[in-house]
Write an enzyme that holds these catalytic residues in place. Structure first.
Site, short mmCIF file in Angstrom:
data_model
loop_
_atom_site.label_atom_id
_atom_site.label_comp_id
_atom_site.label_asym_id
_atom_site.label_seq_id
_atom_site.Cartn_x
_atom_site.Cartn_y
_atom_site.Cartn_z
CD GLU A 103 -1.67 -2.17 1.99
OE1 GLU A 103 -0.71 -2.16 2.76
OE2 GLU A 103 -2.36 -3.20 1.76
CE1 TYR A 115 7.69 0.47 -3.10
CE2 TYR A 115 5.86 2.00 -2.93
CZ TYR A 115 6.91 1.32 -2.35
OH TYR A 115 7.18 1.49 -1.01
C1 LIG Z 1 10.00 7.27 -0.83
C2 LIG Z 1 11.49 7.15 -0.50
C3 LIG Z 1 11.76 5.77 0.08
C4 LIG Z 1 12.29 7.35 -1.79
O1 LIG Z 1 13.65 7.09 -1.50
P1 LIG Z 1 14.83 7.70 -2.43
O2 LIG Z 1 16.08 7.00 -2.05
O3 LIG Z 1 14.80 9.17 -2.36
O4 LIG Z 1 14.33 7.22 -3.87
P2 LIG Z 1 15.14 7.32 -5.24
O5 LIG Z 1 16.34 8.22 -5.05
O6 LIG Z 1 15.37 5.94 -5.72
O7 LIG Z 1 14.10 8.13 -6.14
C5 LIG Z 1 13.08 7.53 -6.85
C6 LIG Z 1 12.50 8.53 -7.79
O8 LIG Z 1 11.68 9.46 -7.09
C7 LIG Z 1 12.17 10.79 -7.27
N1 LIG Z 1 12.06 11.48 -6.00
C8 LIG Z 1 12.55 11.07 -4.80
N2 LIG Z 1 12.20 11.95 -3.86
C9 LIG Z 1 11.48 12.92 -4.46
C10 LIG Z 1 10.83 14.10 -4.00
N3 LIG Z 1 10.85 14.46 -2.72
N4 LIG Z 1 10.17 14.86 -4.90
C11 LIG Z 1 10.13 14.53 -6.21
N5 LIG Z 1 10.71 13.40 -6.70
C12 LIG Z 1 11.39 12.61 -5.83
C13 LIG Z 1 13.62 10.64 -7.66
O9 LIG Z 1 14.07 11.74 -8.37
C14 LIG Z 1 13.57 9.37 -8.48
O10 LIG Z 1 13.14 9.60 -9.79
P3 LIG Z 1 14.17 9.56 -11.02
O11 LIG Z 1 14.90 8.25 -10.90
O12 LIG Z 1 13.29 9.65 -12.21
O13 LIG Z 1 15.06 10.73 -10.79
C15 LIG Z 1 11.93 8.25 0.52
O14 LIG Z 1 11.54 9.51 0.01
C16 LIG Z 1 11.36 8.08 1.92
O15 LIG Z 1 11.94 7.39 2.76
N6 LIG Z 1 10.21 8.70 2.16
C17 LIG Z 1 9.53 8.64 3.45
C18 LIG Z 1 8.96 7.27 3.71
C19 LIG Z 1 8.05 6.79 2.58
O16 LIG Z 1 7.27 7.54 2.02
N7 LIG Z 1 8.17 5.47 2.26
C20 LIG Z 1 7.35 4.82 1.27
C21 LIG Z 1 6.20 4.17 1.93
S1 LIG Z 1 5.15 3.35 0.77
#
Ligand SMILES: CC(C)(COP(=O)(O)OP(=O)(O)OC[C@H]1O[C@@H](n2cnc3c(N)ncnc32)[C@H](O)[C@@H]1OP(=O)(O)O)[C@@H](O)C(=O)NCCC(=O)NCCS
Length: 145
Positions: A103, A115
């Site tokens: 989810e 995802y």
């Molecule tokens: C969601 C999360 C795990 C992503 O981790 P991350 O290491 O930043 O992810 P990635 O670097 O692999 O980025 C994935 C894509 O999202 C984009 N992205 C990441 N953070 C972003 C933001 N704040 N705003 C816009 N785009 C974003 C990246 O640019 C990337 O896209 P691209 O490859 O086309 O450039 C992290 O933001 C997080 O821990 N968030 C809080 C917890 C959460 O929401 N978990 C998911 C629960 S379902």
């Protein structure tokens, strides 16, 4: 970056990331329960021996449910989340799982991007599934890995 199976002595470090990542976050007991479940699989991603992110799933027969994914705010937007899910899918495959579910908040486009990149598709919506703030969940599934 390297991956390790999550251990009980990782919980302190994981809790710090967890609190920075979720409004309704897991507490120590939830991590303890998840790690001690015999159908749980949790990994930590490390950079120079520091935990930068983690994720995991629970599984029953050939289906897995990804229960969490978090990356330390200082290490975000560097591909860490993408690599963690790649690793988790490889682990699911190795275990013989055929389907993964999860989810995600409908507003969480960074997570959805990861995802979708790894083959998950939206199959359902759970109304007002989340609190703080109240929001629908999108249910995503990957049955082709
Ligand atoms: C969601 C999360 C795990 C992503 O981790 P991350 O290491 O930043 O992810 P990635 O670097 O692999 O980025 C994935 C894509 O999202 C984009 N992205 C990441 N953070 C972003 C933001 N704040 N705003 C816009 N785009 C974003 C990246 O640019 C990337 O896209 P691209 O490859 O086309 O450039 C992290 O933001 C997080 O821990 N968030 C809080 C917890 C959460 O929401 N978990 C998911 C629960 S379902």
């Amino acid at each position: 970056m390297n991956f390790e199976m999550a251990r009980l002595d990782n919980i302190d470090e994981m809790l710090k990331i967890e609190k920075k990542s979720f409004a309704s976050h897991w507490n120590r007991q939830t991590f303890l329960d998840e790690f001690s479940a015999d159908n749980g699989h949790y990994v930590v991603a490390k950079e120079s021996s520091r935990i930068v992110g983690y994720s995991g799933f629970r599984y029953v027969l050939d289906e897995g449910h990804i229960t969490t994914l978090a990356v330390h705010p200082k290490f975000r937007k560097k591909g860490v989340g993408t690599k963690i899910i790649e690793r988790l899918i490889a682990d699911a495959k190795e275990k013989g799982l055929k389907k993964l579910f999860l989810e995600v908040r409908q507003s969480n486009s960074p997570a959805q991007k990861i995802y979708k990149r790894w083959g998950f598709k939206v199959i359902d919506r759970r109304r007002e599934y989340y609190q703080h703030p109240v929001e629908d969940a999108l249910v995503m599934q990957n049955d082709n890995f």
